[in-house]
Design an enzyme around this catalytic site. Structure first.
Site, PDB file in Angstrom:
ATOM      1  N   ASN A 229       0.850  -1.185   0.000  1.00  0.00           N
ATOM      2  CA  ASN A 229       0.000   0.000   0.000  1.00  0.00           C
ATOM      3  C   ASN A 229       0.890   1.240   0.000  1.00  0.00           C
ATOM      4  O   ASN A 229       1.210   1.800   1.047  1.00  0.00           O
ATOM      5  CB  ASN A 229      -0.930  -0.012   1.226  1.00  0.00           C
ATOM      6  CG  ASN A 229      -1.948   1.111   1.195  1.00  0.00           C
ATOM      7  OD1 ASN A 229      -1.706   2.199   1.699  1.00  0.00           O
ATOM      8  ND2 ASN A 229      -3.087   0.845   0.599  1.00  0.00           N
TER       9      ASN A 229
ATOM     10  N   GLY B 138      -1.667   1.910   5.002  1.00  0.00           N
ATOM     11  CA  GLY B 138      -0.360   2.429   4.618  1.00  0.00           C
ATOM     12  C   GLY B 138      -0.425   3.850   4.085  1.00  0.00           C
ATOM     13  O   GLY B 138      -1.435   4.545   4.217  1.00  0.00           O
TER      14      GLY B 138
ATOM     15  N   ARG C  23      -0.774   5.079   1.120  1.00  0.00           N
ATOM     16  CA  ARG C  23      -1.884   5.386   0.206  1.00  0.00           C
ATOM     17  C   ARG C  23      -3.180   5.576   0.986  1.00  0.00           C
ATOM     18  O   ARG C  23      -3.951   6.497   0.710  1.00  0.00           O
ATOM     19  CB  ARG C  23      -2.063   4.286  -0.847  1.00  0.00           C
ATOM     20  CG  ARG C  23      -3.113   4.663  -1.900  1.00  0.00           C
ATOM     21  CD  ARG C  23      -3.305   3.585  -2.962  1.00  0.00           C
ATOM     22  NE  ARG C  23      -4.049   4.103  -4.099  1.00  0.00           N
ATOM     23  CZ  ARG C  23      -5.374   4.133  -4.193  1.00  0.00           C
ATOM     24  NH1 ARG C  23      -6.116   3.685  -3.184  1.00  0.00           N
ATOM     25  NH2 ARG C  23      -5.977   4.612  -5.266  1.00  0.00           N
ATOM     26  N   CYS C  24      -3.416   4.715   1.966  1.00  0.00           N
ATOM     27  CA  CYS C  24      -4.632   4.835   2.769  1.00  0.00           C
ATOM     28  C   CYS C  24      -4.700   6.178   3.490  1.00  0.00           C
ATOM     29  O   CYS C  24      -5.787   6.720   3.717  1.00  0.00           O
ATOM     30  CB  CYS C  24      -4.699   3.719   3.812  1.00  0.00           C
ATOM     31  SG  CYS C  24      -4.949   2.066   3.144  1.00  0.00           S
ATOM     32  N   MET C  25      -3.548   6.709   3.877  1.00  0.00           N
ATOM     33  CA  MET C  25      -3.507   7.927   4.686  1.00  0.00           C
ATOM     34  C   MET C  25      -3.545   9.208   3.857  1.00  0.00           C
ATOM     35  O   MET C  25      -3.342  10.295   4.396  1.00  0.00           O
ATOM     36  CB  MET C  25      -2.248   7.938   5.562  1.00  0.00           C
ATOM     37  CG  MET C  25      -2.244   6.877   6.635  1.00  0.00           C
ATOM     38  SD  MET C  25      -0.926   7.122   7.835  1.00  0.00           S
ATOM     39  CE  MET C  25       0.517   7.063   6.780  1.00  0.00           C
TER      40      MET C  25
END
Length: 407
Positions: free
Chosen positions: A351, A394, A396-398
């Protein structure tokens, strides 16, 4: 940069929306972890240091970092008449249904948080019973309730800004999230995209009030013509049908193909971006558990305002190569070592957030995967992650990119 422009996963990142973790993490307890979708409790001061390091990496790469909480506060400061509307809506969506508690909470917020940003942060953090004035309500529930009981639940997942809304080309999907815990997060995006001068007028391809679940981690922009969406634990196929209809009937959108990837419905494959993310023109990181044949549905306009669907059962590499327009290389998390892959996938080794083609932000702790990426010519910008990773998301999620340059 007025509006949004995200037509790939790898174009030079120019503007991104983050949320710095706040007191919402302090309202996590062992008894509420499952309900609030956490496996552990991050240590807030260190989580904030790590998040600040993440933001600094992005700024050092020339990215404008804007914060969700600041955007929301700017909306309410510019339009003070929305403050009470927002507060009433937030209280209702927190599950408060009695006039008595509505008034108690409203008085508490207005008395203690006159500053708009402080008020916004408090709505994210939540309220427990002991914070409220101990009035004799003559209610049995108040006489038997633990004073530490949460009256308005926190939103600890908010630092994963990828999920509540997602940029699609020059438009946005304001999502209906899988769990009630997270669905409340989308209220901020709704106000921002309807009222903030930087975003007002953005075409809305999905609404938080629509029926079916969809989350931003399942939405990947392959290029200006092709959009990938995961059918997952968190995104329903009905939502993809709905969003496809809205995109194809928007004359300003160049998207003419939506690929619906049918991925396993499990925590390990929570979203499409935990399965693969693009890191260069021809390279993707990938969860090694998805290497075999995969069912993909190609959705295109039928020319009459509807859609046509073609089922494909091919290897992921072949499907991605066709739509990317060149042969692609899939780089497995953990470099093919099964134990390393399982460990680092748990900490979001695949991610990654692409800043520009071949340059990605990664968690420092995934050293096996990062070494593999280095050997493939990828520039890894490593960020600390001991506490942030406890939320199971990760880089990208944040992050929610709001503007990327054209490739």
């Amino acid at each position: 940069m007025q509006g949004v422009n995200v037509k790939s996963e790898i174009g030079n990142l120019k503007k991104v929306i983050l949320h710095r973790p706040g007191d919402e993490l302090l309202n996590l307890t062992p008894n509420t972890l499952e309900e609030l979708l956490f496996d552990d409790i991050p240590f807030l001061p260190v989580a904030q240091e790590e998040h600040d390091a993440f933001a600094k990496i992005l700024r050092d790469e020339g990215v404008e970092v804007v914060y969700l909480e600041d955007l929301m506060a700017e909306v309410l400061d510019a339009k003070p008449e929305l403050r009470r509307q927002f507060l009433d809506q937030w209280i209702y969506e927190a599950g408060i249904r009695t006039d008595m508690y509505h008034d108690i909470i409203t008085d508490y917020i207005e008395s203690n948080y006159p500053n708009t940003k402080d008020m916004v942060m408090k709505t994210m953090a939540g309220i427990n019973l002991q914070e409220l004035p101990q009035k004799d309500t003559h209610l049995l529930v108040d006489m038997v309730s633990d004073r530490c009981k949460l009256v308005c639940a926190p939103m600890p997942n908010l630092y994963f800004t990828r999920d509540p809304f997602a940029m699609i080309g020059n438009g946005v999907s304001i999502n209906r999230m899988y769990s009630q815990t997270r669905n409340r997060e989308t209220i901020y995006g709704d106000y921002i995209f309807k009222n903030h001068p930087d975003f007002v007028g953005t075409p809305e391809y999905y609404s938080r009030n629509d029926t079916f679940h969809i989350e931003g981690g399942d939405i990947l922009n392959i290029n200006e013509h092709v959009l990938a969406i995961g059918i997952s634990q968190r995104t329903e196929p009905d939502a993809i049908d709905h969003i496809a209809h809205n995109i194809f009937n928007d004359e300003t959108s160049p998207i003419d193909t939506i690929l619906a990837f049918n991925i396993p419905s499990s925590r390990a494959f929570m979203h499409l971006d935990t399965v693969f993310t693009q890191i260069d023109y021809d390279k993707f990181t990938i969860h090694p558990g998805i290497m075999g044949p995969l069912t993909v549905f190609e959705i295109t306009p039928d020319g009459n305002g509807g859609t046509k669907i073609r089922e494909r059962n091919e290897d992921l590499e072949k499907v991605l190569s066709e739509y990317v327009g060149q042969a692609v290389k899939l780089i497995p998390c953990g470099g093919g070592d099964r134990i390393a892959a399982e460990r680092e996938q748990w900490n979001d080794g695949s991610n990654t957030l692409c800043v520009r083609p071949g340059t990605v932000v990664v968690y420092q702790r995934n050293n096996v995967t990062n070494d593999v990426l280095y050997k493939q010519g990828i520039n890894c910008l490593e960020m600390p992650s001991a506490e942030l990773s406890r939320g199971r998301g990760g880089p990208r999620c944040m992050s929610m990119p709001a503007w990327r340059e054209a490739l």
